[in-house]
Design a protein around this motif. Sequence first.
Motif, PDB file in Angstrom:
ATOM      1  N   GLY A 165       0.789  -1.226   0.000  1.00 18.94           N
ATOM      2  CA  GLY A 165       0.000   0.000   0.000  1.00 18.94           C
ATOM      3  C   GLY A 165       0.824   1.279   0.000  1.00 18.94           C
ATOM      4  O   GLY A 165       0.269   2.370  -0.166  1.00 18.94           O
ATOM      5  N   LEU A 166       2.151   1.166   0.178  1.00 14.46           N
ATOM      6  CA  LEU A 166       2.972   2.376   0.144  1.00 14.46           C
ATOM      7  C   LEU A 166       2.907   3.023  -1.232  1.00 14.46           C
ATOM      8  O   LEU A 166       2.826   2.339  -2.253  1.00 14.46           O
ATOM      9  CB  LEU A 166       4.441   2.057   0.451  1.00 14.46           C
ATOM     10  N   GLU A 167       2.966   4.347  -1.253  1.00  8.37           N
ATOM     11  CA  GLU A 167       3.093   5.062  -2.520  1.00  8.37           C
ATOM     12  C   GLU A 167       4.484   4.791  -3.077  1.00  8.37           C
ATOM     13  O   GLU A 167       5.465   4.796  -2.334  1.00  8.37           O
ATOM     14  CB  GLU A 167       2.950   6.573  -2.314  1.00  8.37           C
ATOM     15  N   ALA A 168       4.566   4.555  -4.375  1.00 11.56           N
ATOM     16  CA  ALA A 168       5.855   4.437  -5.056  1.00 11.56           C
ATOM     17  C   ALA A 168       6.102   5.772  -5.742  1.00 11.56           C
ATOM     18  O   ALA A 168       5.268   6.244  -6.519  1.00 11.56           O
ATOM     19  CB  ALA A 168       5.822   3.299  -6.068  1.00 11.56           C
ATOM     20  N   ARG A 169       7.230   6.389  -5.419  1.00 12.23           N
ATOM     21  CA  ARG A 169       7.583   7.687  -5.994  1.00 12.23           C
ATOM     22  C   ARG A 169       8.899   7.545  -6.746  1.00 12.23           C
ATOM     23  O   ARG A 169       9.685   6.647  -6.464  1.00 12.23           O
ATOM     24  CB  ARG A 169       7.714   8.735  -4.894  1.00 12.23           C
ATOM     25  N   SER A 170       9.141   8.480  -7.665  1.00 19.33           N
ATOM     26  CA  SER A 170      10.362   8.407  -8.462  1.00 19.33           C
ATOM     27  C   SER A 170      10.836   9.801  -8.844  1.00 19.33           C
ATOM     28  O   SER A 170      10.041  10.744  -8.910  1.00 19.33           O
ATOM     29  CB  SER A 170      10.102   7.576  -9.728  1.00 19.33           C
ATOM     30  N   GLY A 171      12.132   9.900  -9.099  1.00 20.94           N
ATOM     31  CA  GLY A 171      12.731  11.141  -9.586  1.00 20.94           C
ATOM     32  C   GLY A 171      13.013  12.141  -8.487  1.00 20.94           C
ATOM     33  O   GLY A 171      12.616  11.961  -7.339  1.00 20.94           O
ATOM     34  N   PRO A 172      13.711  13.215  -8.856  1.00 18.99           N
ATOM     35  CA  PRO A 172      14.085  14.244  -7.875  1.00 18.99           C
ATOM     36  C   PRO A 172      12.875  14.899  -7.200  1.00 18.99           C
ATOM     37  O   PRO A 172      12.935  15.288  -6.041  1.00 18.99           O
ATOM     38  CB  PRO A 172      14.866  15.275  -8.696  1.00 18.99           C
ATOM     39  N   SER A 173      11.755  14.995  -7.929  1.00 19.36           N
ATOM     40  CA  SER A 173      10.560  15.615  -7.346  1.00 19.36           C
ATOM     41  C   SER A 173       9.741  14.615  -6.531  1.00 19.36           C
ATOM     42  O   SER A 173       8.737  14.978  -5.926  1.00 19.36           O
ATOM     43  CB  SER A 173       9.690  16.207  -8.449  1.00 19.36           C
ATOM     44  N   LYS A 174      10.172  13.358  -6.546  1.00 18.92           N
ATOM     45  CA  LYS A 174       9.474  12.280  -5.838  1.00 18.92           C
ATOM     46  C   LYS A 174       8.009  12.202  -6.258  1.00 18.92           C
ATOM     47  O   LYS A 174       7.098  12.098  -5.441  1.00 18.92           O
ATOM     48  CB  LYS A 174       9.620  12.431  -4.327  1.00 18.92           C
ATOM     49  N   LEU A 204       9.415  -6.092  -5.537  1.00 13.10           N
ATOM     50  CA  LEU A 204       8.210  -5.343  -5.210  1.00 13.10           C
ATOM     51  C   LEU A 204       7.323  -5.340  -6.443  1.00 13.10           C
ATOM     52  O   LEU A 204       7.793  -5.053  -7.546  1.00 13.10           O
ATOM     53  CB  LEU A 204       8.542  -3.896  -4.848  1.00 13.10           C
ATOM     54  N   GLU A 205       6.055  -5.670  -6.259  1.00 18.07           N
ATOM     55  CA  GLU A 205       5.099  -5.510  -7.344  1.00 18.07           C
ATOM     56  C   GLU A 205       4.497  -4.121  -7.174  1.00 18.07           C
ATOM     57  O   GLU A 205       3.965  -3.793  -6.114  1.00 18.07           O
ATOM     58  CB  GLU A 205       4.007  -6.569  -7.271  1.00 18.07           C
ATOM     59  N   ILE A 206       4.634  -3.311  -8.207  1.00 15.12           N
ATOM     60  CA  ILE A 206       4.131  -1.938  -8.185  1.00 15.12           C
ATOM     61  C   ILE A 206       3.036  -1.817  -9.233  1.00 15.12           C
ATOM     62  O   ILE A 206       3.246  -2.177 -10.395  1.00 15.12           O
ATOM     63  CB  ILE A 206       5.250  -0.915  -8.531  1.00 15.12           C
ATOM     64  N   GLU A 207       1.866  -1.337  -8.809  1.00 14.96           N
ATOM     65  CA  GLU A 207       0.831  -1.016  -9.781  1.00 14.96           C
ATOM     66  C   GLU A 207       0.987   0.458 -10.115  1.00 14.96           C
ATOM     67  O   GLU A 207       0.805   1.329  -9.258  1.00 14.96           O
ATOM     68  CB  GLU A 207      -0.565  -1.292  -9.244  1.00 14.96           C
ATOM     69  N   LEU A 208       1.384   0.711 -11.366  1.00 16.05           N
ATOM     70  CA  LEU A 208       1.605   2.081 -11.812  1.00 16.05           C
ATOM     71  C   LEU A 208       0.274   2.820 -11.906  1.00 16.05           C
ATOM     72  O   LEU A 208      -0.782   2.194 -12.040  1.00 16.05           O
ATOM     73  CB  LEU A 208       2.326   2.084 -13.165  1.00 16.05           C
ATOM     74  N   VAL A 209       0.320   4.142 -11.857  1.00 15.70           N
ATOM     75  CA  VAL A 209      -0.914   4.931 -11.875  1.00 15.70           C
ATOM     76  C   VAL A 209      -1.750   4.665 -13.126  1.00 15.70           C
ATOM     77  O   VAL A 209      -2.973   4.759 -13.081  1.00 15.70           O
ATOM     78  CB  VAL A 209      -0.645   6.447 -11.699  1.00 15.70           C
ATOM     79  N   GLU A 210      -1.110   4.272 -14.227  1.00 16.27           N
ATOM     80  CA  GLU A 210      -1.879   3.963 -15.447  1.00 16.27           C
ATOM     81  C   GLU A 210      -2.455   2.550 -15.430  1.00 16.27           C
ATOM     82  O   GLU A 210      -3.095   2.127 -16.385  1.00 16.27           O
ATOM     83  CB  GLU A 210      -1.043   4.202 -16.712  1.00 16.27           C
ATOM     84  N   GLY A 211      -2.235   1.798 -14.328  1.00 15.39           N
ATOM     85  CA  GLY A 211      -2.860   0.491 -14.167  1.00 15.39           C
ATOM     86  C   GLY A 211      -1.975  -0.709 -14.455  1.00 15.39           C
ATOM     87  O   GLY A 211      -2.310  -1.823 -14.089  1.00 15.39           O
ATOM     88  N   LYS A 212      -0.849  -0.507 -15.097  1.00 19.08           N
ATOM     89  CA  LYS A 212       0.065  -1.601 -15.424  1.00 19.08           C
ATOM     90  C   LYS A 212       0.849  -2.009 -14.172  1.00 19.08           C
ATOM     91  O   LYS A 212       1.220  -1.161 -13.362  1.00 19.08           O
ATOM     92  CB  LYS A 212       1.024  -1.118 -16.519  1.00 19.08           C
ATOM     93  N   LYS A 213       1.093  -3.325 -14.019  1.00 22.78           N
ATOM     94  CA  LYS A 213       1.895  -3.810 -12.894  1.00 22.78           C
ATOM     95  C   LYS A 213       3.304  -4.129 -13.373  1.00 22.78           C
ATOM     96  O   LYS A 213       3.482  -4.715 -14.445  1.00 22.78           O
ATOM     97  CB  LYS A 213       1.265  -5.048 -12.266  1.00 22.78           C
ATOM     98  N   VAL A 214       4.295  -3.725 -12.568  1.00 18.59           N
ATOM     99  CA  VAL A 214       5.697  -3.998 -12.881  1.00 18.59           C
ATOM    100  C   VAL A 214       6.368  -4.590 -11.645  1.00 18.59           C
ATOM    101  O   VAL A 214       5.920  -4.377 -10.518  1.00 18.59           O
ATOM    102  CB  VAL A 214       6.455  -2.723 -13.335  1.00 18.59           C
TER     103      VAL A 214
END
Length: 176
Positions: free
Chosen positions: A110-119, A136-146
């Motif tokens: 359930g943690l937010e996954a953030r990326s880049g300098p602006s997080k 870690l399985e991350i569900e991206l905001v566009e719905g795809k899982k990586v």
Amino acid sequence: MFEKDKWMSIGEIVAPQGLRGDLRIKPSSDFPERFTKPGKRWIQKTDELPTEIKLTKGKLIPGKSIYVLSIEGVSTRSSAEEIIGWKLVIPIDSRPMLSKDEYHYHDLIGLEARSGPSKALIGYVTDLIKGGNDLLEIELVEGKKVLVPFVKEIVPEIEIKEKWLLINPPPGLLEL
């Protein structure tokens, strides 16, 4: 009333073992004593209150990530089959203390996954897949899982209290 946030799953009953009521457990805990040391435990059917049980013995099946448990009162294959799919749970406040840079599975989901300098928010952690290298399985905001390797070089910052983690993926990882 069911208080889901007070209990944590440490495994799932996946099958009976033999004819005497033994149970196969798929663990979601790195603490083997939870499955091998006799004593009080709890099992829980989805969306119901946990039921106290007594673990009488348990062992790891060599070469597999499955434990076989004997529980007082479950003495036949048919009684074992009735609780397939139930979770083995513990009170969340009984979790052991961990070292720095160690995390409980329950805290990561359930943690937010953030990326880049602006997080910037890129998705949410939906699972932790155990193996040679945890993923870690991350569900991206566009719905795809990586799947993202759960290593310090790629996940350098985790803020459990603030409910987010930072991912610095190598080029192309999130496009796979």
